[in-house]
Design a protein around this motif. Sequence first.
Motif, PDB file in Angstrom:
ATOM      1  N   ALA A 233      37.946  47.969  32.917  1.00  0.00           N
ATOM      2  CA  ALA A 233      37.929  46.999  33.999  1.00  0.00           C
ATOM      3  C   ALA A 233      36.587  47.754  34.859  1.00  0.00           C
ATOM      4  CB  ALA A 233      39.327  47.323  34.349  1.00  0.00           C
ATOM      5  N   ALA A 236      33.665  46.213  33.142  1.00  0.00           N
ATOM      6  CA  ALA A 236      33.850  44.102  33.792  1.00  0.00           C
ATOM      7  C   ALA A 236      33.657  43.893  34.524  1.00  0.00           C
ATOM      8  CB  ALA A 236      35.232  43.729  32.936  1.00  0.00           C
ATOM      9  N   TYR A 237      33.572  45.046  36.345  1.00  0.00           N
ATOM     10  CA  TYR A 237      33.064  44.349  37.159  1.00  0.00           C
ATOM     11  C   TYR A 237      31.666  45.060  37.339  1.00  0.00           C
ATOM     12  CZ  TYR A 237      38.405  43.651  39.205  1.00  0.00           C
ATOM     13  OH  TYR A 237      39.148  43.350  39.307  1.00  0.00           O
ATOM     14  N   ARG A 291      46.373  40.178  40.082  1.00  0.00           N
ATOM     15  CA  ARG A 291      44.803  40.874  38.938  1.00  0.00           C
ATOM     16  C   ARG A 291      43.976  39.457  38.956  1.00  0.00           C
ATOM     17  NH1 ARG A 291      47.906  39.482  33.638  1.00  0.00           N
ATOM     18  NH2 ARG A 291      49.112  37.853  34.669  1.00  0.00           N
ATOM     19  N   ASP A 293      40.289  37.698  36.696  1.00  0.00           N
ATOM     20  CA  ASP A 293      39.847  37.354  35.594  1.00  0.00           C
ATOM     21  C   ASP A 293      38.418  36.934  36.357  1.00  0.00           C
ATOM     22  OD1 ASP A 293      39.246  37.188  33.164  1.00  0.00           O
ATOM     23  OD2 ASP A 293      41.086  35.392  32.765  1.00  0.00           O
ATOM     24  N   THR A 294      37.503  37.418  36.077  1.00  0.00           N
ATOM     25  CA  THR A 294      36.362  36.606  36.108  1.00  0.00           C
ATOM     26  C   THR A 294      35.342  35.956  35.295  1.00  0.00           C
ATOM     27  OG1 THR A 294      35.391  39.381  35.917  1.00  0.00           O
ATOM     28  CG2 THR A 294      35.588  39.082  37.767  1.00  0.00           C
ATOM     29  N   THR A 296      32.438  36.962  34.497  1.00  0.00           N
ATOM     30  CA  THR A 296      31.692  37.800  33.300  1.00  0.00           C
ATOM     31  C   THR A 296      32.373  38.692  32.540  1.00  0.00           C
ATOM     32  OG1 THR A 296      31.585  38.808  35.048  1.00  0.00           O
ATOM     33  CG2 THR A 296      29.854  37.706  34.938  1.00  0.00           C
ATOM     34  N   ASN A 297      33.738  38.317  32.907  1.00  0.00           N
ATOM     35  CA  ASN A 297      34.580  39.387  31.994  1.00  0.00           C
ATOM     36  C   ASN A 297      34.596  39.420  30.905  1.00  0.00           C
ATOM     37  OD1 ASN A 297      36.834  41.399  31.723  1.00  0.00           O
ATOM     38  ND2 ASN A 297      38.527  40.416  32.816  1.00  0.00           N
ATOM     39  N   LEU A 303      42.101  41.648  34.851  1.00  0.00           N
ATOM     40  CA  LEU A 303      41.901  42.893  34.792  1.00  0.00           C
ATOM     41  C   LEU A 303      42.743  43.355  36.497  1.00  0.00           C
ATOM     42  CD1 LEU A 303      37.871  42.731  34.949  1.00  0.00           C
ATOM     43  CD2 LEU A 303      39.334  43.170  33.154  1.00  0.00           C
TER      44      LEU A 303
END
Length: 337
Positions: A233, A236-237, A291, A293-294, A296-297, A303
């Motif tokens: 995660a 992912a950020y 939670r 979700d982006t 770019t995830n 996440l």
Amino acid sequence: MDLEALTVDAFNQLGIDTRRVDAADHGSNLVVDPAGLALPIRMTWRSLVTDDVAERLLADAPYSDVPLLVIANRVTETARTLLTQRGSGYLDLRGRLALRTDRVLIDAPIEPLTERAGRSTALAGRAGLEVATALLLRPEHPVAVRELAREIGRSPSTVSDILAALRRDGLIDTHNTVSGTELFWNVAEYWPTKRAHLASLPAPGDASVIRPLRLGLDTAGVEPGWALSDSAAASAYGAPVAFRSDQILDFFVPDQSILRRATTLLGTAPSNRHARATVRVAPVPAAVQNRIDTDTNPFEWPLAHPLFVALDLAQDTGRGREILDIWTPDERWTRVW
């Protein structure tokens, strides 16, 4: 907690006499009297003392000629060195007393006092973690007791007691807002890390596991579900962490029944080395409720909020904390570490 009684007891264990004095007398609380030197000291309490906390305490000291003695459940090694090098000292309730001035040098083991002092921190229980993480999720927002109690499903009296303890420890201000990083690092000390190792990952397209395991792949921000955390995660950020496609994924799940179901349906691995994923019950409900979700995830999984990802990274005192030193999430979230 009676700081004076704890401190008197600690010095007495070393055969050093102490006596209480008026706090208005040069800001001192006690006089330590090894060999008749009659050294006044000031005392303050913190649950956890890191080097950052020690620096702030020393910088804020109003009486530079009166040594500071910091009493804490835990004093880190770097904070110990900093305090003694700067003419002050500490009482680590796990069993160490030190005080260093131009006239006194004390550094000795004592009987651990943690059990006799009791759990003085508000963060030892689940309710304390729920209150603290709720504050960290919106650190600059003043919170009323009843508002927070409704949000986390706790009684107002419980929330009020926890907030009072956090204020007492200097972790929040009188408006229940957070400044600095001290509350985060105290929460990290109590953040649960026990995981179950899964032999396989649930397939997001497999209807036979989506419902019984309550994955919640399409309900991020609406319903609780599995939340991806830790290094995956963080990558992912946009945190400065390399994550390979064959690395283990770490998840928070909503409750113990889902964890048991996951180990039954997906099998258990004998160790982290053989696991495809790990799961653990979320330490606080917000970890699976908030939670994210982006766009770019790169993962199929929603996440965990950056706060909970950061708390996981903080458990690695080496690389994890190095990552936190240089990771600032984007403007949607406030950095509290």
